[in-house]
Enzyme design. Structure first.
Site, PDB file in Angstrom:
ATOM      1  N   HIS B 180      33.929  33.241  33.595  1.00 18.80           N
ATOM      2  CA  HIS B 180      34.069  32.666  32.739  1.00 18.80           C
ATOM      3  C   HIS B 180      34.227  31.183  32.226  1.00 18.80           C
ATOM      4  O   HIS B 180      33.962  30.791  31.349  1.00 18.80           O
ATOM      5  CB  HIS B 180      35.125  33.475  31.823  1.00 18.80           C
ATOM      6  N   ARG B 224      42.028  44.028  26.630  1.00 16.43           N
ATOM      7  CA  ARG B 224      41.120  43.771  27.509  1.00 16.43           C
ATOM      8  C   ARG B 224      41.687  42.583  27.911  1.00 16.43           C
ATOM      9  O   ARG B 224      40.854  42.764  29.512  1.00 16.43           O
ATOM     10  CB  ARG B 224      40.431  42.640  26.480  1.00 16.43           C
ATOM     11  N   CYS B 228      41.111  42.302  32.789  1.00 14.20           N
ATOM     12  CA  CYS B 228      40.842  41.261  33.535  1.00 14.20           C
ATOM     13  C   CYS B 228      41.693  40.947  34.307  1.00 14.20           C
ATOM     14  O   CYS B 228      41.004  40.770  35.601  1.00 14.20           O
ATOM     15  CB  CYS B 228      40.995  40.129  32.696  1.00 14.20           C
TER      16      CYS B 228
END
Lengths: 103, 267
Positions: B180, B224, B228
């Protein structure tokens, strides 16, 4: 007892647009759980929509429709404040009927 | 009428495949698909369930959550999620929406937090908490994300979150930043926001919680983030633990000012 539907219905120029979101597992009967056992089929089979007492939509649903189905359709007629009732029946005999006023 | 239904379904199927078919190379774009899905986002069903839960007297104390203070005063849901995580004086903690709701459920309804922390996603009280999240975030839809980073405790969490974001760990020696921190990257067809930039952070923060069409599940931000960590092949974080809240503060704080689009809808 099934969970309520979310129904939105809006009339414009003599046509009413209806959008329905149903809460249903829609199990196909083709899937297996983690222990390998078949998950029994459980899906909506019939759906009707009535404007006041007039039938405006009759539909047959099957196992190919997704979980939590979404249905949008339009019909001629309908005015603000009119009653719209959407009902469904599933293969286990469970049913649900919800009513809204057309906006 | 059946024919018309069939026709609509066929039209939808064609429309669904066209963004894929028309996409060239790395321009895989699901925005059109997402736009179509957003109209009938089944997260709305969760929202209805959450609203009911908010108003229903439950738990050992048989109380509702209507006195729950999400930061804008007892019972105020409107715009509350857009300002979370924030510092709460009563708990002396920086809390995100999930941990705050969990606190309210324990304080007001007597539902032990341990039951949620030790529970499973989508099940039991943790599943109910997700419905409450759906209800609360929907009332911040369209509001600007506004995290108060001037508060020293919030800033501390922001810095911790940034460290956690860059901390390489696990079997593959991955950090959040491994995936990211660059523009235009994706995993399979999922575009990865660049969270080191405000636009990317806002993209990440404002699109979860979301309903995932592929598995018919509603995922909160806690869910979420947990996933991850799992994808990173490292130790999975404890539900609502400081590291998850710190990462949320980092992402939300960096995305400050962007519009919340909750609840999202995902492929």
């Amino acid at each position: 007892m099934a969970s309520p539907m979310r129904i939105r219905a809006a009339a414009k120029d003599g046509v009413t647009e209806v959008r329905v979101l149903m809460s249903h597992v829609m199990e196909t009967g083709q899937r297996k759980d983690s222990s390998g056992a078949v998950i029994p089929a459980h899906f909506i089979t019939e759906l009707t929509a009535k404007h006041n007492d007039r039938l405006v939509l009759a539909a047959e649903f099957g196992p190919s429709v997704s979980t939590n189905p979404y249905l949008a359709f339009k019909f001629a007629g309908g005015a603000k404040g009119d009653k719209l009732v959407v009902s469904w029946v599933d293969n286990k005999g469970d049913s649900r009927s919800d009513e809204v006023q057309i906006a | 009428m059946r024919r018309q239904l069939l026709f609509t379904a066929l039209g939808a199927a064609i429309a669904l495949t066209s963004p894929l078919a028309g996409a060239a190379g790395d321009e895989l774009n699901f925005d059109a698909y997402r736009e179509m899905l957003a109209d009938g986002n089944p997260a709305e069903l969760l929202e209805m369930e959450g609203e009911e839960l908010w108003r229903t007297a439950r738990g050992p104390k048989n109380a509702t959550l209507e006195q729950c203070d999400l930061g804008r005063g007892p019972g105020v849901v409107e715009g509350a999620a857009a300002q979370l995580p924030r510092y709460f004086a009563d708990t002396d903690k920086v809390q995100d929406l999930e941990s705050r709701l969990m606190h309210c459920m324990e304080a007001q309804q007597g539902i032990p937090s341990a039951e949620i922390i030790n529970g499973q996603f989508l099940k039991g009280e943790r599943g109910k908490l997700a419905a409450l999240v759906a209800y609360v975030v929907t009332h911040s839809k369209g509001k600007p994300i506004a995290i108060d980073l001037s508060h020293p405790r919030v800033k501390e969490m922001y810095d911790m979150g940034e460290r956690a974001f860059r901390y390489r760990t696990g079997a593959m020696d991955f950090a959040c930043s491994s995936c990211h921190s660059q523009d235009g990257k994706r995993i399979r067809a999922t575009q990865l926001p660049n969270i080191t930039k405000p636009e990317g952070a806002a993209e990440g923060w404002s699109s979860w919680p979301a309903y995932r069409v592929s598995n018919s599940q509603f995922w909160t931000m806690q869910h979420r983030l947990w996933d991850c960590f799992r994808q990173q092949r490292t130790a999975e974080p404890v539900f609502a633990s400081d590291v998850t809240i710190a990462l949320s503060v980092f992402m939300a704080g960096k995305g400050n000012g962007a519009e919340a689009r909750w609840p999202g809808v995902k492929r």
